[in-house]
Design an enzyme around this catalytic site. Structure first.
Site, PDB file in Angstrom:
ATOM      1  N   ASP A  15       0.826  -1.116   0.011  1.00  9.98           N
ATOM      2  CA  ASP A  15      -0.011  -0.025  -0.094  1.00  9.98           C
ATOM      3  C   ASP A  15       0.643   1.377  -0.138  1.00  9.98           C
ATOM      4  OD1 ASP A  15      -2.263  -1.748   0.060  1.00  9.98           O
ATOM      5  OD2 ASP A  15      -2.233  -1.530   2.241  1.00  9.98           O
ATOM      6  N   GLY A  17       1.298   2.927  -2.511  1.00 12.47           N
ATOM      7  CA  GLY A  17       0.965   3.958  -3.733  1.00 12.47           C
ATOM      8  C   GLY A  17       1.553   3.464  -4.900  1.00 12.47           C
ATOM      9  N   LYS A  18       1.846   2.179  -5.179  1.00 13.66           N
ATOM     10  CA  LYS A  18       2.466   1.624  -6.342  1.00 13.66           C
ATOM     11  C   LYS A  18       1.275   1.784  -7.493  1.00 13.66           C
ATOM     12  CE  LYS A  18       2.419  -2.453  -4.371  1.00 13.66           C
ATOM     13  NZ  LYS A  18       2.049  -2.163  -3.126  1.00 13.66           N
ATOM     14  N   ALA A  41      -4.045  -8.055  -3.465  1.00 18.55           N
ATOM     15  CA  ALA A  41      -3.686  -6.539  -3.715  1.00 18.55           C
ATOM     16  C   ALA A  41      -4.818  -5.412  -4.015  1.00 18.55           C
ATOM     17  CB  ALA A  41      -2.789  -6.528  -4.820  1.00 18.55           C
ATOM     18  N   GLY A  42      -4.521  -4.326  -3.765  1.00 16.14           N
ATOM     19  CA  GLY A  42      -5.530  -3.305  -4.128  1.00 16.14           C
ATOM     20  C   GLY A  42      -4.778  -2.091  -4.521  1.00 16.14           C
ATOM     21  N   HIS A  43      -4.749  -1.786  -5.858  1.00 15.91           N
ATOM     22  CA  HIS A  43      -3.952  -0.827  -6.323  1.00 15.91           C
ATOM     23  C   HIS A  43      -4.835   0.356  -6.656  1.00 15.91           C
ATOM     24  CE1 HIS A  43      -0.482  -3.808  -7.336  1.00 15.91           C
ATOM     25  NE2 HIS A  43      -0.627  -3.571  -5.956  1.00 15.91           N
ATOM     26  N   GLN A 226       2.033  -6.052  -3.235  1.00 15.26           N
ATOM     27  CA  GLN A 226       2.485  -6.304  -1.653  1.00 15.26           C
ATOM     28  C   GLN A 226       3.703  -5.283  -1.492  1.00 15.26           C
ATOM     29  OE1 GLN A 226       1.519  -9.556  -3.380  1.00 15.26           O
ATOM     30  NE2 GLN A 226      -0.536  -8.529  -2.688  1.00 15.26           N
ATOM     31  N   ASP A 334       2.046  14.575   1.774  1.00 14.70           N
ATOM     32  CA  ASP A 334       0.909  15.428   2.614  1.00 14.70           C
ATOM     33  C   ASP A 334       0.384  14.927   3.712  1.00 14.70           C
ATOM     34  OD1 ASP A 334       0.281  13.551   0.270  1.00 14.70           O
ATOM     35  OD2 ASP A 334      -1.542  14.253   0.802  1.00 14.70           O
ATOM     36  N   VAL A 415       2.422  14.187  -3.672  1.00 15.36           N
ATOM     37  CA  VAL A 415       1.906  15.027  -2.760  1.00 15.36           C
ATOM     38  C   VAL A 415       0.277  14.826  -2.780  1.00 15.36           C
ATOM     39  CG1 VAL A 415       3.682  16.456  -2.608  1.00 15.36           C
ATOM     40  CG2 VAL A 415       1.905  17.035  -4.282  1.00 15.36           C
ATOM     41  N   GLY A 416      -0.295  13.958  -3.498  1.00 19.20           N
ATOM     42  CA  GLY A 416      -1.832  13.600  -3.484  1.00 19.20           C
ATOM     43  C   GLY A 416      -2.214  12.357  -4.366  1.00 19.20           C
TER      44      GLY A 416
HETATM   45  P1  GDP Z   1      -0.860   0.152  -3.491  1.00 22.42           P
HETATM   46  O1  GDP Z   1      -1.362  -0.994  -2.997  1.00 22.42           O
HETATM   47  O2  GDP Z   1       0.910   0.446  -3.261  1.00 22.42           O
HETATM   48  O3  GDP Z   1      -0.999   0.758  -5.028  1.00 22.42           O
HETATM   49  O4  GDP Z   1      -1.551   1.331  -2.751  1.00 22.42           O
HETATM   50  P2  GDP Z   1      -2.792   1.625  -2.388  1.00 22.42           P
HETATM   51  O5  GDP Z   1      -3.692   2.062  -3.491  1.00 22.42           O
HETATM   52  O6  GDP Z   1      -3.492   0.412  -1.487  1.00 22.42           O
HETATM   53  O7  GDP Z   1      -2.913   2.957  -1.263  1.00 22.42           O
HETATM   54  C1  GDP Z   1      -2.423   3.978  -1.177  1.00 22.42           C
HETATM   55  C2  GDP Z   1      -3.346   5.021  -0.691  1.00 22.42           C
HETATM   56  O8  GDP Z   1      -2.700   6.215  -1.141  1.00 22.42           O
HETATM   57  C3  GDP Z   1      -4.509   5.020  -2.015  1.00 22.42           C
HETATM   58  O9  GDP Z   1      -5.490   5.560  -1.461  1.00 22.42           O
HETATM   59  C4  GDP Z   1      -4.050   6.120  -2.987  1.00 22.42           C
HETATM   60  O10 GDP Z   1      -5.068   6.756  -3.717  1.00 22.42           O
HETATM   61  C5  GDP Z   1      -3.347   7.073  -2.063  1.00 22.42           C
HETATM   62  N1  GDP Z   1      -2.165   7.863  -2.718  1.00 22.42           N
HETATM   63  C6  GDP Z   1      -0.939   7.546  -3.347  1.00 22.42           C
HETATM   64  N2  GDP Z   1      -0.218   8.564  -3.416  1.00 22.42           N
HETATM   65  C7  GDP Z   1      -0.786   9.484  -2.583  1.00 22.42           C
HETATM   66  C8  GDP Z   1      -0.396  10.743  -2.224  1.00 22.42           C
HETATM   67  O11 GDP Z   1       0.893  11.231  -2.472  1.00 22.42           O
HETATM   68  N3  GDP Z   1      -0.973  11.414  -1.224  1.00 22.42           N
HETATM   69  C9  GDP Z   1      -2.420  10.934  -1.005  1.00 22.42           C
HETATM   70  N4  GDP Z   1      -2.966  11.848  -0.046  1.00 22.42           N
HETATM   71  N5  GDP Z   1      -2.857  10.049  -1.233  1.00 22.42           N
HETATM   72  C10 GDP Z   1      -1.964   9.099  -2.015  1.00 22.42           C
HETATM   73  P1  IMO Z   2      -0.773  -4.112  -2.233  1.00 25.56           P
HETATM   74  O1  IMO Z   2      -0.463  -4.809  -3.562  1.00 25.56           O
HETATM   75  C1  IMO Z   2      -0.774  -4.732   2.082  1.00 25.56           C
HETATM   76  C2  IMO Z   2      -0.948  -8.550   4.148  1.00 25.56           C
HETATM   77  C3  IMO Z   2      -2.084  -9.018   4.555  1.00 25.56           C
HETATM   78  C4  IMO Z   2      -1.563  -9.899   5.633  1.00 25.56           C
HETATM   79  C5  IMO Z   2      -0.433 -10.821   4.814  1.00 25.56           C
HETATM   80  C6  IMO Z   2      -0.780 -12.016   4.130  1.00 25.56           C
HETATM   81  O2  IMO Z   2      -1.966  -3.252  -2.231  1.00 25.56           O
HETATM   82  O3  IMO Z   2       0.276  -3.478  -1.665  1.00 25.56           O
HETATM   83  P2  IMO Z   2      -2.430 -12.695   2.196  1.00 25.56           P
HETATM   84  O4  IMO Z   2      -3.722 -12.503   1.943  1.00 25.56           O
HETATM   85  O5  IMO Z   2      -1.584 -12.143   1.487  1.00 25.56           O
HETATM   86  O6  IMO Z   2      -1.997 -14.220   2.654  1.00 25.56           O
HETATM   87  O7  IMO Z   2      -2.010 -12.098   3.747  1.00 25.56           O
HETATM   88  O8  IMO Z   2      -0.165  -9.743   3.723  1.00 25.56           O
HETATM   89  N1  IMO Z   2      -1.129  -8.141   2.449  1.00 25.56           N
HETATM   90  C7  IMO Z   2      -1.160  -6.837   1.866  1.00 25.56           C
HETATM   91  N2  IMO Z   2      -1.196  -5.751   2.737  1.00 25.56           N
HETATM   92  N3  IMO Z   2      -0.741  -4.435   0.784  1.00 25.56           N
HETATM   93  C8  IMO Z   2      -1.220  -5.533   0.150  1.00 25.56           C
HETATM   94  O9  IMO Z   2      -1.120  -5.533  -1.413  1.00 25.56           O
HETATM   95  C9  IMO Z   2      -1.178  -6.891   0.767  1.00 25.56           C
HETATM   96  N4  IMO Z   2      -1.375  -8.118   0.178  1.00 25.56           N
HETATM   97  C10 IMO Z   2      -1.420  -8.862   1.362  1.00 25.56           C
HETATM   98  O10 IMO Z   2      -3.035  -7.984   5.027  1.00 25.56           O
HETATM   99  O11 IMO Z   2      -0.945  -9.086   6.577  1.00 25.56           O
HETATM  100 MG    MG Z   3      -2.957  -1.496  -1.716  1.00 28.30          MG
END
Ligand code: GDP
Ligand code: IMO
Ligand code: MG
Length: 426
Positions: A15, A17-18, A41-43, A226, A334, A415-416
Site C-alpha cells: 500500500d 502507492g504503487k 492486492a488493491g492498487h 504487496q 502530504d 503529494v496527493g
Molecule cells: P498500492 O497497493 O501500493 O497501490 O497502494 P494503495 O492504493 O493500496 O494505497 C495507497 C493509497 O494512497 C491510495 O488510496 C492512493 O490513492 C493514495 N495515494 C497515493 N499517493 C498519494 C499521495 O501522495 N497523497 C495522498 N493523499 N494519497 C496518495
Molecule cells: P498491495 O499490492 C498490504 C498482507 C495482509 C496480511 C499478509 C498476508 O495492495 O500493496 P495474504 O492475504 O497475502 O495471505 O495476507 O499480507 N497483504 C497486504 N498488505 N497491501 C497488500 O497488497 C497486501 N497483500 C497482502 O494484510 O498481513
Molecule cells: Mg494496496
C-alpha cells in the site's frame, strides 16, 4: 533492439502507492506486467474524479495504448478476475486484445479461500491477518505441485471438471479435521466453467509475450504487488504473504531475466503503514488516529484500518539493498503536512544494543524499540507543489535526510492521490 525494463515495487509492507506511481509511469510505457500475488492486492488510481481499485489487472490498463499481462508468478481467482474485467468494461475501459493472462499463472479456487479463512480462525490471537483471498493455500498447492494453472481453463470442459473434482475431493477428505469449510464440487465446476468461457480469449503464453516485448525494444514496467517486508523470504516471517515481492520475484514471476532490467523504482510512503499482524517498530496510535481522522489509510481490498507509524529508515535501508533500488518514489508526503515534529527511526534498540539492521526473528523484531531522530514539521500544505522548489524548506530537509539515511536516490515525489500531484526531484 534495446528495450527498457523497469521494476516498480513496494519498499515497506504494501500500500505504498504503487498503483498511483505505476499509472503515472505508464504514460511512457508500452507494457505493464504484473509479476506476483493475487487479488489480495488493491492498487488505487485516481484520475480526476474517477477512482479505480485494481486487484489483479495491471495498473497500465487505464492508459489505452498500454498492453498488460498478468504473468505466471501471479495467482488468479478466475471469478474475481471476471468481475474485475466486467467492472472495467462498464467503465468503458477496453481489455480485449490489451489484457493477457499467462497460462502459467496458478488458479485460486474456492477451497483455497476455505483453507485460508479456516486456518486464520484456528490461529486465534496469533493470526496473520490475511486478506482471506486464498493466496497462501494457492501458492502452497503450487509448491507441492498439485495446483491447477490458468492454461487448464482451455481444456475440454469434462477434463477441467474432472481435475477440479479431484482437487475438491482431496480438500473435503481432510476439511472437517482441519476445521475448514467443505466445498461443493458441483458448484466449483459450474463457477469455473463459466469463468473459463469468459477468460479463454485472454489466455496466452506469458513468457513468450514478455520476451517478444523485450526483444522488440518495448518500454516495459514490471508491477510488483504487496511490499518487501511481506516477501515470503525477506519479510517479517511468518507475518508475510506467500509470494516473492522483491526484485528477484519480479524476474521469476515474469520470466524476464535480471540482465534485462535497467531500473528498479522503489515506492514508499513518507511514513509507514501495515495491514494485518506482525512486528511494527515505529507504530504510533496517535499518528494512526490523525490519518484515519483525515479519512486516509483504510485498506483498498478489505477496508481494514491500516496500522500507522513513523518512517523507519532501518527497514527501508534493508529494502533498498534487497531490491537494488536505483531510484525511489515517495508518496503521501502530504499526510505529514500538519505535524510540528516528525520522528524518523534511525536504529533499533534490542536487549541493550543498538541495531542498524533488522533482526532475523519476528519475535526479536517485535521487541525492538525505535531510536528516533526528530525533524521539524513544515506545518503547511504540500498538495499544490508541482516542483521540488515549491516544497516548504523543512519538507525538502526531511526528504533529503531520509534519502540519505536509506541510501538510494529520490526520483519521484507524490503529494496527493491525483496524477497531477506528482513530480520529479530536482
Ligand atoms: P498500492 O497497493 O501500493 O497501490 O497502494 P494503495 O492504493 O493500496 O494505497 C495507497 C493509497 O494512497 C491510495 O488510496 C492512493 O490513492 C493514495 N495515494 C497515493 N499517493 C498519494 C499521495 O501522495 N497523497 C495522498 N493523499 N494519497 C496518495
Ligand atoms: P498491495 O499490492 C498490504 C498482507 C495482509 C496480511 C499478509 C498476508 O495492495 O500493496 P495474504 O492475504 O497475502 O495471505 O495476507 O499480507 N497483504 C497486504 N498488505 N497491501 C497488500 O497488497 C497486501 N497483500 C497482502 O494484510 O498481513
Ligand atoms: Mg494496496
Amino acid at each position: 533492439m534495446k528495450s527498457c525494463v523497469t521494476i516498480v515495487l513496494g519498499l515497506q509492507w504494501g500500500d505504498e502507492g504503487k498503483g498511483k506511481i505505476l499509472d503515472v509511469m505508464a504514460a511512457e510505457a508500452d507494457w505493464v506486467l504484473r509479476a506476483q500475488g493475487g487479488n489480495n492486492a488493491g492498487h488505487t488510481v485516481e484520475i480526476g474524479k474517477e477512482k479505480y481499485v485494481l486487484h489483479l489487472v495491471p495498473s497500465g490498463i487505464l492508459r489505452s495504448d498500454v498492453s498488460c499481462l498478468i504473468a505466471g508468478g501471479a495467482v488468479v481467482d478466475p471469478a474475481g478476475l471476471v468481475k474485475e474485467i466486467e467492472g472495467l468494461t462498464k467503465r468503458k475501459i477496453r481489455t480485449r486484445g490489451r489484457l493477457h493472462l499467462a497460462a502459467q499463472a496458478h488458479l485460486v479456487l474456492p477451497h483455497h479461500r476455505a483453507v485460508d479463512q479456516g486456518s486464520e480462525k484456528r490461529r486465534g490471537h496469533g493470526k496473520i491477518g490475511t486478506t482471506g483471498r486464498g493466496i497462501g493455500p494457492a501458492y502452497s498447492d503450487k509448491a507441492t505441485r498439485v495446483g491447477l494453472r490458468a492454461g487448464e481453463l482451455a481444456l475440454a470442459p469434462a477434463e477441467l471438471a474432472r481435475r477440479l473434482r479431484e482437487r475438491v475431493a482431496a480438500h473435503n477428505r481432510v476439511a472437517r479435521n482441519q476445521g475448514w469449510e467443505k466445498i461443493s464440487a458441483t458448484q466449483t465446476v459450474r463457477e469455473m466453467a463459466q469463468a473459463a468461457r469468459f477468460l479463454r480469449p485472454y489466455l496466452a503464453d506469458g513468457v513468450t509475450l514478455a520476451h517478444r516485448a523485450v526483444s522488440s525494444g518495448k518500454r516495459i514496467l514490471i508491477e510488483g504487488a504487496q511490499g518487501t517486508f511481506l516477501d515470503v523470504d525477506h519479510g517479517t516471517y511468518p507475518f508475510v504473504t506467500s509470494s516473492h515481492c522483491t526484485a528477484g520475484g519480479a524476474c521469476t514471476g515474469t520470466g524476464v531475466p535480471p540482465t534485462a532490467i535497467q531500473r528498479v523504482v522503489g515506492v514508499l510512503k513518507a511514513y509507514t503503514t501495515r495491514v494485518g499482524g506482525g512486528p511494527f517498530v515505529t507504530e504510533d496510535g496517535t499518528l494512526g488516529h490523525l490519518l484515519h481522522g483525515m479519512g486516509r489509510e483504510f485498506g483498498s481490498t478489505t477496508g481494514r484500518a491500516r496500522r500507522c507509524g513513523w518512517f523507519d529508515a532501518v527497514l527501508v535501508r534493508r529494502a533498498v539493498q534487497l531490491n537494488g533500488v536505483t531510484e525511489m518514489a515517495i508518496t503521501n508526503l502530504d499526510g505529514l503536512d500538519g505535524l510540528e515534529k516528525i520522528p524518523v527511526c534511525v536504529g533499533y534498540r534490542l536487549k541493550g544494543r543498538i541495531l542498524s539492521e533488522p533482526p532475523v526473528e519476528s519475535s526479536d523484531w517485535a521487541r525492538c524499540k525505535p531510536v528516533y531522530r526528530v525533524f521539524d514539521g513544515w506545518c503547511e500544505p504540500t498538495t499544490e507543489a508541482r516542483h521540488w522548489k515549491d516544497l516548504p524548506r523543512k519538507a525538502r530537509i526531511y526528504l533529503s535526510a531520509i534519502t540519505e539515511l536509506v541510501g538510494a536516490p529520490l526520483g519521484i515525489i507524490s503529494v496527493g492521490a491525483g496524477r497531477e500531484q506528482t513530480f520529479r526531484h530536482g
